[in-house]
Design a protein around this motif. Structure first.
Motif, PDB file in Angstrom:
ATOM      1  N   ASN A   1     -38.559   1.100   3.793  1.00  0.00           N
ATOM      2  CA  ASN A   1     -37.341   1.643   4.403  1.00  0.00           C
ATOM      3  C   ASN A   1     -37.426   3.154   4.586  1.00  0.00           C
ATOM      4  OD1 ASN A   1     -36.201  -0.900   4.543  1.00  0.00           O
ATOM      5  ND2 ASN A   1     -35.103  -0.695   2.609  1.00  0.00           N
ATOM      6  N   ALA A   2     -38.048   3.834   3.639  1.00  0.00           N
ATOM      7  CA  ALA A   2     -38.228   5.290   3.769  1.00  0.00           C
ATOM      8  C   ALA A   2     -39.106   5.606   4.977  1.00  0.00           C
ATOM      9  CB  ALA A   2     -38.840   5.864   2.496  1.00  0.00           C
ATOM     10  N   LEU A   3     -40.141   4.806   5.194  1.00  0.00           N
ATOM     11  CA  LEU A   3     -41.008   5.028   6.360  1.00  0.00           C
ATOM     12  C   LEU A   3     -40.287   4.700   7.664  1.00  0.00           C
ATOM     13  CD1 LEU A   3     -44.511   3.850   5.170  1.00  0.00           C
ATOM     14  CD2 LEU A   3     -43.868   6.116   5.976  1.00  0.00           C
ATOM     15  N   VAL A   4     -39.446   3.691   7.653  1.00  0.00           N
ATOM     16  CA  VAL A   4     -38.660   3.360   8.846  1.00  0.00           C
ATOM     17  C   VAL A   4     -37.756   4.543   9.205  1.00  0.00           C
ATOM     18  CG1 VAL A   4     -36.828   1.871   9.749  1.00  0.00           C
ATOM     19  CG2 VAL A   4     -38.767   0.864   8.519  1.00  0.00           C
ATOM     20  N   ARG A   5     -37.126   5.144   8.206  1.00  0.00           N
ATOM     21  CA  ARG A   5     -36.282   6.326   8.466  1.00  0.00           C
ATOM     22  C   ARG A   5     -37.128   7.499   8.979  1.00  0.00           C
ATOM     23  NH1 ARG A   5     -34.118   4.420   3.735  1.00  0.00           N
ATOM     24  NH2 ARG A   5     -35.156   6.004   2.472  1.00  0.00           N
ATOM     25  N   PHE A   6     -38.303   7.694   8.378  1.00  0.00           N
ATOM     26  CA  PHE A   6     -39.192   8.771   8.828  1.00  0.00           C
ATOM     27  C   PHE A   6     -39.594   8.550  10.280  1.00  0.00           C
ATOM     28  CE2 PHE A   6     -43.498  10.352   9.550  1.00  0.00           C
ATOM     29  CZ  PHE A   6     -43.318  11.692   9.271  1.00  0.00           C
ATOM     30  N   ARG A   7     -39.937   7.292  10.623  1.00  0.00           N
ATOM     31  CA  ARG A   7     -40.373   6.964  11.989  1.00  0.00           C
ATOM     32  C   ARG A   7     -39.284   7.297  12.998  1.00  0.00           C
ATOM     33  NH1 ARG A   7     -41.593   0.908  12.778  1.00  0.00           N
ATOM     34  NH2 ARG A   7     -39.342   0.899  12.580  1.00  0.00           N
ATOM     35  N   SER A   8     -38.009   7.100  12.634  1.00  0.00           N
ATOM     36  CA  SER A   8     -36.920   7.382  13.578  1.00  0.00           C
ATOM     37  C   SER A   8     -36.816   8.874  13.890  1.00  0.00           C
ATOM     38  CB  SER A   8     -35.597   6.846  13.049  1.00  0.00           C
ATOM     39  OG  SER A   8     -35.173   7.585  11.927  1.00  0.00           O
ATOM     40  N   GLY A   9     -37.343   9.725  13.022  1.00  0.00           N
ATOM     41  CA  GLY A   9     -37.319  11.166  13.266  1.00  0.00           C
ATOM     42  C   GLY A   9     -38.648  11.722  13.741  1.00  0.00           C
ATOM     43  N   TYR A  10     -39.605  10.822  14.042  1.00  0.00           N
ATOM     44  CA  TYR A  10     -40.946  11.231  14.469  1.00  0.00           C
ATOM     45  C   TYR A  10     -40.975  11.245  15.994  1.00  0.00           C
ATOM     46  CZ  TYR A  10     -46.058  11.212  14.717  1.00  0.00           C
ATOM     47  OH  TYR A  10     -47.359  11.524  14.977  1.00  0.00           O
ATOM     48  N   TYR A  11     -40.812  12.414  16.586  1.00  0.00           N
ATOM     49  CA  TYR A  11     -40.766  12.528  18.043  1.00  0.00           C
ATOM     50  C   TYR A  11     -41.109  13.953  18.464  1.00  0.00           C
ATOM     51  CZ  TYR A  11     -36.367  15.018  17.491  1.00  0.00           C
ATOM     52  OH  TYR A  11     -35.421  15.937  17.148  1.00  0.00           O
ATOM     53  N   ILE A  12     -41.333  14.099  19.752  1.00  0.00           N
ATOM     54  CA  ILE A  12     -41.515  15.415  20.368  1.00  0.00           C
ATOM     55  C   ILE A  12     -40.363  15.574  21.357  1.00  0.00           C
ATOM     56  CG2 ILE A  12     -42.959  16.817  21.899  1.00  0.00           C
ATOM     57  CD1 ILE A  12     -44.247  16.456  19.192  1.00  0.00           C
ATOM     58  N   GLY A  13     -39.627  16.667  21.234  1.00  0.00           N
ATOM     59  CA  GLY A  13     -38.537  16.935  22.162  1.00  0.00           C
ATOM     60  C   GLY A  13     -39.069  17.443  23.498  1.00  0.00           C
ATOM     61  N   LEU A  14     -38.519  16.948  24.591  1.00  0.00           N
ATOM     62  CA  LEU A  14     -38.942  17.346  25.936  1.00  0.00           C
ATOM     63  C   LEU A  14     -37.933  18.318  26.526  1.00  0.00           C
ATOM     64  CD1 LEU A  14     -40.011  13.811  27.191  1.00  0.00           C
ATOM     65  CD2 LEU A  14     -41.478  15.616  26.260  1.00  0.00           C
ATOM     66  N   PRO A  15     -38.374  19.147  27.481  1.00  0.00           N
ATOM     67  CA  PRO A  15     -37.476  20.159  28.044  1.00  0.00           C
ATOM     68  C   PRO A  15     -36.250  19.563  28.712  1.00  0.00           C
ATOM     69  CG  PRO A  15     -39.645  20.252  29.099  1.00  0.00           C
ATOM     70  CD  PRO A  15     -39.697  19.204  28.047  1.00  0.00           C
ATOM     71  N   SER A  16     -36.342  18.314  29.151  1.00  0.00           N
ATOM     72  CA  SER A  16     -35.203  17.666  29.822  1.00  0.00           C
ATOM     73  C   SER A  16     -34.120  17.271  28.827  1.00  0.00           C
ATOM     74  CB  SER A  16     -35.692  16.408  30.539  1.00  0.00           C
ATOM     75  OG  SER A  16     -36.176  15.469  29.586  1.00  0.00           O
ATOM     76  N   GLY A  17     -34.424  17.416  27.528  1.00  0.00           N
ATOM     77  CA  GLY A  17     -33.504  16.970  26.505  1.00  0.00           C
ATOM     78  C   GLY A  17     -33.879  15.594  25.981  1.00  0.00           C
ATOM     79  N   GLY A  18     -34.849  14.951  26.656  1.00  0.00           N
ATOM     80  CA  GLY A  18     -35.316  13.646  26.219  1.00  0.00           C
ATOM     81  C   GLY A  18     -36.261  13.770  25.036  1.00  0.00           C
ATOM     82  N   ARG A  19     -36.706  12.619  24.564  1.00  0.00           N
ATOM     83  CA  ARG A  19     -37.615  12.588  23.421  1.00  0.00           C
ATOM     84  C   ARG A  19     -38.773  11.637  23.712  1.00  0.00           C
ATOM     85  NH1 ARG A  19     -34.100  12.216  17.991  1.00  0.00           N
ATOM     86  NH2 ARG A  19     -35.237  10.262  17.822  1.00  0.00           N
ATOM     87  N   PHE A  20     -39.948  12.042  23.328  1.00  0.00           N
ATOM     88  CA  PHE A  20     -41.123  11.175  23.381  1.00  0.00           C
ATOM     89  C   PHE A  20     -41.309  10.691  21.943  1.00  0.00           C
ATOM     90  CE2 PHE A  20     -45.640  10.180  23.460  1.00  0.00           C
ATOM     91  CZ  PHE A  20     -45.700   9.452  24.625  1.00  0.00           C
ATOM     92  N   GLU A  21     -41.057   9.384  21.707  1.00  0.00           N
ATOM     93  CA  GLU A  21     -40.978   8.886  20.345  1.00  0.00           C
ATOM     94  C   GLU A  21     -41.624   7.509  20.213  1.00  0.00           C
ATOM     95  OE1 GLU A  21     -36.463   7.603  21.484  1.00  0.00           O
ATOM     96  OE2 GLU A  21     -36.766   8.624  19.606  1.00  0.00           O
ATOM     97  N   CYS A  22     -41.627   7.004  18.993  1.00  0.00           N
ATOM     98  CA  CYS A  22     -42.127   5.653  18.741  1.00  0.00           C
ATOM     99  C   CYS A  22     -41.233   4.672  19.471  1.00  0.00           C
ATOM    100  CB  CYS A  22     -42.102   5.332  17.243  1.00  0.00           C
ATOM    101  SG  CYS A  22     -43.178   6.379  16.229  1.00  0.00           S
ATOM    102  N   GLY A  23     -41.849   3.704  20.144  1.00  0.00           N
ATOM    103  CA  GLY A  23     -41.079   2.766  20.964  1.00  0.00           C
ATOM    104  C   GLY A  23     -40.754   1.512  20.345  1.00  0.00           C
TER     105      GLY A  23
END
Length: 72
Positions: A50-72
């Protein structure tokens, strides 16, 4: 860190086409997912997975458009 550097370079070049650094993010997502699966298969206490699931939800790169490139 490497992914962030590539994405920053991609943004400086106009942010067109494929997201540079995306392979690094996908690789990290795959590693996180694999670890979650291993913990579950080993019947470890659910708090670890569960700790890794929470970590995965915050694992992303923010894009200039305001979007996020993240785990799908």
């Amino acid at each position: 860190m490497t992914a962030r550097k590539w994405v920053e370079a991609w943004i400086r070049m106009g942010a067109g086409g494929t997201v540079m650094g995306g392979d690094y993010v996908r690789s990290g997502c795959n590693t996180i997912n694999s670890t979650i699966n291993r913990l579950n298969a080993a019947q470890c206490h659910p708090d670890y997975a569960n700790a890794l699931v929470r970590f995965r939800s915050g694992y992303y790169i923010g894009l200039p458009s305001g979007g996020r490139f993240e785990c799908g």
